[in-house]
Enzyme design. Structure first.
Site, PDB file in Angstrom:
ATOM      1  CG  HIS A   1      28.667  38.426  42.208  1.00 11.78           C
ATOM      2  ND1 HIS A   1      27.648  39.100  41.583  1.00 11.78           N
ATOM      3  CD2 HIS A   1      29.347  39.359  42.924  1.00 11.78           C
ATOM      4  CE1 HIS A   1      27.709  40.387  41.902  1.00 11.78           C
ATOM      5  NE2 HIS A   1      28.737  40.567  42.715  1.00 11.78           N
ATOM      6  CD  GLU A   2      32.081  38.889  45.510  1.00 12.58           C
ATOM      7  OE1 GLU A   2      32.953  39.714  45.154  1.00 12.58           O
ATOM      8  OE2 GLU A   2      30.936  39.231  45.847  1.00 12.58           O
TER       9      GLU A   2
ATOM     10  CG  HIS B   1      33.281  42.018  41.510  1.00 12.67           C
ATOM     11  ND1 HIS B   1      32.877  43.140  40.823  1.00 12.67           N
ATOM     12  CD2 HIS B   1      32.281  41.729  42.394  1.00 12.67           C
ATOM     13  CE1 HIS B   1      31.683  43.517  41.270  1.00 12.67           C
ATOM     14  NE2 HIS B   1      31.299  42.686  42.215  1.00 12.67           N
TER      15      HIS B   1
ATOM     16  CG  HIS C   1      36.048  44.589  36.027  1.00  4.56           C
ATOM     17  ND1 HIS C   1      35.042  45.374  36.550  1.00  4.56           N
ATOM     18  CD2 HIS C   1      36.503  45.268  34.948  1.00  4.56           C
ATOM     19  CE1 HIS C   1      34.902  46.457  35.814  1.00  4.56           C
ATOM     20  NE2 HIS C   1      35.772  46.420  34.840  1.00  4.56           N
TER      21      HIS C   1
END
Length: 680
Positions: free
Chosen positions: A469-470, A473, A476
């Site tokens: 998940h991190e 990010h 991104h």
């Protein structure tokens, strides 16, 4: 030349700060100089004689405050990840001045006048799509910061923002003090009953990290340690102690009491909203989101709430069955749920987390997340052990594109420690910007319980999901490809920002990924097919419980921020809200208000905790594009994903970005299916 390292050029590799030379005392004088420099730049932009243009106003504003931006990124990184009493004192001292500066910039009438003049002429300026987006976003930034308010209202608004900054800082520091100050010491064999080797090893390492004597094990409030303890400890009395400490953070009468801080923050936010002409803070916050309204948010939360209640009721029967099988007759309590749910899962699926965890070492899972990024986006990751971070735990990697060009620097800080706030997060130490010639420096923080000396850190399946998940990010930020910093990376609407992160989670559970990287840390045996089948069969077990915990937190958030004024007692308000929604007592919340950092350490997720569910609708539908292509690494779909979502930053409106990738608006059914909440 100043001897303050913060005021010198950072000449190290990739422009990293000279971490070893930096002391807390360096920050305040550096901030004083940087704030003065930025004020002078703003005055110069506003006071120039030439008529406003995109170049002399918007681009100049985006490029201004470079020293201040650099300092803030570093300061807040250290405050979250490697703090100290001295650094916390600086954080408290600087909270209001930094907020005052932000208000002065975005209420600067000369600068706002130039921005507004450009905004009014936007159709005649011949702007590119990204330039127009920047103009629209910056103009809105000014409006939402109070630039159009009357002079007296602007003065009051600035005072509110300064006080909120002080309260946010106190709230976060109280939560850290509450968490780092708690230790459940286990000193006898009887207190370790039921704990698998991996939990004992992590608890012993936590004791070593705190300088405790041989034979002592410590349970901390780090999620990666307390959740396994609640799942495996056969000592119900100790489970209750740990659970009460975990949920009681900030709800006490000591120095870390956050109840009045929460109430004052809510009161000030309600006043902030009224100054903008809104009835409540939720209306103000949601104005700049994909959802746009409380009705849209509540419609989604309610659509999930009732199926989740039904799923949790079915799970409850399984938990009660496990209790009956164990011969216990006491009432089911919140500190019992995870323990007996683990036993129910073991009985139903013949799946034991202690059997699974040896296949998920941290190093192999990091290799897996890098490999997925390579297969999807052509990225290469080059370890740079020579680069020194702010803590020995920090690992650095150069990130290269498929053509070998530098894409950015990725830093990873994986372990829990007393000087680090809880949770997991990504932040940028430098945002990407072509106009500024800036490649990104992206940091991922996790709070995994460190393995014993000489042994790997073993992750739960939930920990692996957090890792991916991190890193979603992180991608991104790393893949951002925009001209102007204000639009870079994760600086998108709050209910869109979780799409790239949650979407990336899907690859961690793909069989081809697990078969390659999930290998037993001692034997190097790949994850057996039978065990993989059990993991997949059990994937939705417990989703009712977890969905309720998340959704209840989102409902409390929305209820608190929908009030026209703060409740007199935030704890009583929370309790009454949960009672009204019928949350079963044994379920509880992901975050109670008194330690809900998403809401009260900043305004980032205030009236916005729903965004994880909103983005889950997007991410499940987006992943289906790969499923429909017949290959979860399909090159054409991945190229479209990179262009439309990961690289675009805030350069295009999020609904338009999703449609460009998917060819249509999102639908909710894939999310409900993924959580097992569709009607049978």
């Amino acid at each position: 030349m100043s001897t303050n390292p913060l005021l010198q050029d950072w000449a190290g590799p990739h422009g990293l700060p000279p971490f070893a030379d930096i002391a807390a005392a360096h920050f305040q004088p550096a901030f004083d100089l940087a704030l003065a420099e930025h004020r002078a730049e703003i005055d110069a932009i506003a006071g120039q004689a030439d008529a406003p243009s995109f170049a002399n106003t918007l681009a100049a504003f985006d490029a201004s405050g470079r020293r201040l931006t650099r300092l803030e990124h570093l300061f807040y990184t250290l405050a979250a990840s490697a703090t100290s009493p001295e650094l916390q004192a600086v954080q408290r001292a600087m909270a209001a001045p930094l907020a005052d500066h932000g208000s002065a910039v975005y209420m600067h009438q000369g600068l706002f006048g130039r921005v507004e003049a450009l905004f009014e002429q936007r159709d005649q300026l011949g702007l590119t799509a990204e330039q127009r987006r920047l103009l629209e976003r910056v103009h809105l930034d000014f409006l939402r910061a109070g630039a159009r308010l009357a002079p007296a209202a602007r003065e009051r608004y600035a005072a509110i923002m300064a006080r909120l900054a002080e309260l946010n800082t106190r709230f976060a520091q109280n939560v850290l003090a509450s968490e780092s100050g708690y230790q459940l010491r286990l000193t006898t064999a009887a207190e370790l009953v039921g704990l698998p080797d991996f939990v004992r090893a992590a608890a012993r390492q936590a004791a070593i990290d705190r300088g405790l004597e041989e034979g002592v094990h410590v349970i901390t409030l780090s999620r990666s340690l307390i959740v396994p303890f609640l799942s495996f400890s056969a000592r119900r009395d100790l489970r209750e102690q740990a659970w009460r400490a975990w949920v009681g953070r900030g709800d006490d009468t000591g120095d870390t009491d956050n109840r009045e801080i929460c109430r004052e923050i809510l009161e000030l936010r309600a006043e902030q909203a009224r100054l903008h002409g809104h009835a409540c803070y939720a209306d103000y916050a949601l104005e700049d989101t994909m959802a746009r309204s409380q009705a849209a948010v509540m419609g989604l939360l309610e659509r999930v709430w009732h199926p989740a209640l039904a799923a949790q009721a079915r799970e409850r029967e399984a938990v009660l069955g496990a209790m009956a099988a164990a011969g216990v007759t006491h009432e089911l309590q919140a500190w019992d749920w995870r323990f007996y749910a683990e036993q129910a899962k073991r009985a139903r699926f013949e799946l034991d987390e202690a059997e699974v965890k040896p296949y998920f070492s941290l190093d192999r899972m990091v290799a897996a997340m890098f490999d997925c990024a390579s297969r999807l986006f052509g990225l290469q990751f080059k370890a740079r052990p020579d680069l020194v971070g702010y803590h020995a735990d920090v690992r650095a990697y150069e990130v290269l594109d498929a053509d070998g060009s530098l894409r950015g620097l990725f830093l990873q800080d994986n372990f829990a420690r007393p000087t680090k706030r809880s949770g997991a997060w990504m932040n940028a130490m430098r945002n990407q910007s072509r106009a500024l010639g800036a490649t990104p420096i992206i940091l991922n923080n996790n709070n995994f319980a460190r393995g014993a000396a000489g042994e790997p850190t073993l992750l739960s399946f939930d920990d692996v999901r957090t890792l991916f998940h991190e890193f979603g990010h992180g991608l991104h930020g790393l893949l951002s490809s925009v001209e102007h910093e204000r639009l870079a990376g994760t600086q998108v609407l709050r209910d869109f920002v979780e799409l790239p992160s949650q979407l990336y989670e899907h690859w961690m559970a793909e069989p081809q990924v697990l078969k390659k990287f999930a290998r037993h840390w001692q034997t190097d045996e790949p994850l057996p097919d039978a065990l993989l089948a059990k993991l997949q069969a059990a994937r939705q077990f417990g989703q009712g419980y977890e969905t309720l915990r998340y959704t209840a937190s989102a409902l409390v958030d929305m209820a608190a921020h929908a009030l026209p004024a703060a409740p007199a007692d935030v704890v009583a308000f929370e309790r009454e809200t949960l009672s009204r929604w019928g949350l079963p007592a044994e379920v509880g919340l992901n975050h109670r208000l008194t330690h809900f950092q998403h809401l009260f350490s900043s305004a980032g997720y205030a009236a916005g905790y729903y965004v994880y569910l909103w983005a889950e609708v997007l991410d499940c539908d987006a992943f289906d594009a790969f499923v429909e292509a017949g290959n979860v690494f399909d090159a054409a779909v991945a190229a479209r994903l990179r262009e439309c979502i990961y690289s675009a930053g805030n350069s295009r409106e999020p609904g338009e970005a999703f449609r460009a990738f998917r060819g249509r608006d999102p639908v909710v059914e894939p999310m409900l299916k993924d959580r097992g909440l569709l009607p049978a």
